[in-house]
Design an enzyme around this catalytic site. Structure first.
Site, PDB file in Angstrom:
ATOM      1  N   LYS A  20      47.222  22.663  38.106  1.00  0.00           N
ATOM      2  CA  LYS A  20      47.528  23.639  39.168  1.00  0.00           C
ATOM      3  C   LYS A  20      49.027  23.675  39.400  1.00  0.00           C
ATOM      4  O   LYS A  20      49.748  22.716  39.132  1.00  0.00           O
ATOM      5  CB  LYS A  20      46.794  23.319  40.475  1.00  0.00           C
ATOM      6  N   ALA A 114      52.412  14.089  38.120  1.00  0.00           N
ATOM      7  CA  ALA A 114      53.445  15.088  37.827  1.00  0.00           C
ATOM      8  C   ALA A 114      53.499  16.221  38.846  1.00  0.00           C
ATOM      9  O   ALA A 114      54.315  17.111  38.744  1.00  0.00           O
ATOM     10  CB  ALA A 114      53.183  15.684  36.439  1.00  0.00           C
ATOM     11  N   GLY A 118      46.410  16.995  37.608  1.00  0.00           N
ATOM     12  CA  GLY A 118      45.500  16.833  36.462  1.00  0.00           C
ATOM     13  C   GLY A 118      44.348  15.887  36.783  1.00  0.00           C
ATOM     14  O   GLY A 118      43.195  16.175  36.448  1.00  0.00           O
ATOM     15  N   GLY A 119      44.636  14.765  37.429  1.00  0.00           N
ATOM     16  CA  GLY A 119      43.585  13.788  37.753  1.00  0.00           C
ATOM     17  C   GLY A 119      42.555  14.378  38.714  1.00  0.00           C
ATOM     18  O   GLY A 119      41.345  14.148  38.564  1.00  0.00           O
ATOM     19  N   ASP A 155      43.269  16.976  46.608  1.00  0.00           N
ATOM     20  CA  ASP A 155      43.456  18.175  45.773  1.00  0.00           C
ATOM     21  C   ASP A 155      42.175  18.600  45.059  1.00  0.00           C
ATOM     22  O   ASP A 155      42.159  19.652  44.416  1.00  0.00           O
ATOM     23  CB  ASP A 155      44.523  17.909  44.693  1.00  0.00           C
TER      24      ASP A 155
HETATM   25  O1  C5P Z   1      43.960  12.346  48.815  1.00  0.00           O
HETATM   26  P1  C5P Z   1      44.804  11.662  47.798  1.00  0.00           P
HETATM   27  O2  C5P Z   1      44.258  10.294  47.465  1.00  0.00           O
HETATM   28  O3  C5P Z   1      45.048  12.469  46.576  1.00  0.00           O
HETATM   29  O4  C5P Z   1      46.221  11.453  48.458  1.00  0.00           O
HETATM   30  C1  C5P Z   1      47.154  10.527  47.962  1.00  0.00           C
HETATM   31  C2  C5P Z   1      48.085  10.150  49.082  1.00  0.00           C
HETATM   32  O5  C5P Z   1      48.937  11.250  49.408  1.00  0.00           O
HETATM   33  C3  C5P Z   1      47.383   9.790  50.365  1.00  0.00           C
HETATM   34  O6  C5P Z   1      47.101   8.428  50.420  1.00  0.00           O
HETATM   35  C4  C5P Z   1      48.407  10.189  51.417  1.00  0.00           C
HETATM   36  O7  C5P Z   1      49.357   9.147  51.541  1.00  0.00           O
HETATM   37  C5  C5P Z   1      49.131  11.355  50.792  1.00  0.00           C
HETATM   38  N1  C5P Z   1      48.647  12.665  51.259  1.00  0.00           N
HETATM   39  C6  C5P Z   1      48.983  13.105  52.536  1.00  0.00           C
HETATM   40  N2  C5P Z   1      48.554  14.336  52.964  1.00  0.00           N
HETATM   41  C7  C5P Z   1      47.821  15.124  52.157  1.00  0.00           C
HETATM   42  C8  C5P Z   1      47.476  14.705  50.867  1.00  0.00           C
HETATM   43  C9  C5P Z   1      47.904  13.468  50.441  1.00  0.00           C
HETATM   44  O8  C5P Z   1      49.649  12.395  53.275  1.00  0.00           O
HETATM   45  N3  C5P Z   1      47.434  16.339  52.596  1.00  0.00           N
END
Ligand code: C5P
Length: 343
Positions: A20, A114, A118-119, A155
């Site tokens: 994306k 990146a 992708g993950g 995501d």
């Molecule tokens: O949800 P995900 O595990 O992909 O998010 C990784 C990290 O990015 C979260 O632990 C958080 O610290 C941060 N994050 C955030 N706000 C978001 C998405 C991600 O603070 N909307």
């Protein structure tokens, strides 16, 4: 087919998991759960990972993942296995027998950590692929799939939408947007991606933002809201290109990504000078992007970037050469307004 149909042992389910791009990304607040509230327009790309899912009927088997291509890190951390496990938990109640183990193969073509998700896309493809491999595609409703997706990562729900979308909340509120209206014979715009060979972990970038690495508040939010409403009813390829400058400036995470990835700002500036185009940042980076009228034009730009890096004229952050690719958007192709009124 019944659950665990033997045909799935020899005929695996195949899924593409697109990368994306964030055309805009505004951080609009901090949530009580510690996550950041976002307003972001996301578009799936032609650049994609490829996954296959086969049943492993051997007694006592557990899910296995084999990865080719980019190093995706340890399998135990991989979102694909987490997504399959979460999907198995979600369907178990409705089935007479537990869904069998899966042997999964991932061709990793999207760079890791990146800003291209992708993950997360692999995880969304794994929810869908696992349900298909188990012959239980209707076992979860759309809302249940979204809940499983959100439990795996912020995501992931976007990738269930199957096209451009406005993404809000922490990532769980996804509103499908029309995207592009192409005239007959008009080619979709091209996109140049340049990913420095250095990971930018999302958590670290948000932490830097929360620590004060942020630009003036409200500007990206206004651009993002305006663009979402335009993209919602459909833009021509030319109109999208005209907005490249505004879009390239509409990412609130740029100062935070620059704080995490040393050398990102001078590299972005060097690309702007080399290519003479606005250069944006996707998500939490470090992928930089530029829009072109066609994939062929983006290909020419990709060759110019590779040459400039190869001769040392442009110095990218990271230990090695960047990933440089020309790709395009996966978007609905709508009739132009004249065609629509002819009907
Ligand atoms: O949800 P995900 O595990 O992909 O998010 C990784 C990290 O990015 C979260 O632990 C958080 O610290 C941060 N994050 C955030 N706000 C978001 C998405 C991600 O603070 N909307």
């Amino acid at each position: 087919m019944s659950i665990g149909d033997p045909a799935r042992v020899v005929t695996p389910v195949v899924r593409l998991a697109p990368a994306k791009l964030n055309l805009t990304l505004a951080v609009v607040g901090r949530r009580p759960d510690g996550y950041h509230a976002l307003h972001t327009v996301m578009v799936p790309l032609d650049l994609a990972d490829r996954l296959t899912f086969a049943l492993d009927p051997s007694p006592g088997a557990s899910d296995r993942l084999h990865v080719e291509g980019f190093d995706a890190g340890p399998a135990s951390d991989n979102l694909i296995l987490k997504a399959v496990e979460a999907t198995r938990r979600a369907v178990r109640g409705g089935l007479s027998a537990p869904p069998p183990a899966l042997a999964i193969r991932l061709d990793k073509r999207i760079p890791v950590a990146a800003g291209l998700a992708g993950g997360s896309s692999d995880a969304a493809a794994a929810i869908d692929g696992a349900l298909e491999a188990w012959s239980t595609p209707d076992e979860l409703s759309a809302a249940e799939r979204s809940a499983v997706a959100a439990s795996v990562g912020s995501d992931v729900p976007f990738f269930l939408a199957g096209g451009p979308a406005l993404v809000e909340g922490r990532g769980e509120r996804v509103t499908r947007l029309h995207g592009l209206r192409l005239a007959p014979g008009e080619r979709p715009p091209g996109l140049l991606l340049v990913t420095p060979a250095i990971a930018a972990h999302t958590a670290a970038v948000f932490e830097a933002w929360a620590g004060g690495a942020m630009g003036p508040p409200g500007i990206a939010a206004r651009s993002s809201e305006h663009f979402a409403s335009e993209f919602g009813s459909g833009l021509s390829a030319g109109q999208l290109l005209e907005r490249a400058g505004v879009l390239a400036a509409a990412n609130d995470l740029l100062p935070a990504a620059a704080a995490v990835v040393e050398g990102l700002v001078p590299f972005r500036r060097a690309l702007m000078r080399l290519l003479g185009r606005p250069i944006g940042l996707s998500g939490s980076g470090p992928t930089l992007w530029a829009l072109y009228p066609s994939v062929d034009d983006a290909d020419v730009a990709a060759a110019a970037v590779r040459a400039a890096v190869g001769t040392g004229f442009v110095r990218p952050p990271g230990d090695g050469p960047p990933f440089v690719a020309a790709t395009t958007f996966l978007t609905d192709v709508l009739p132009t307004s004249e065609e629509a009124t002819d009907r």
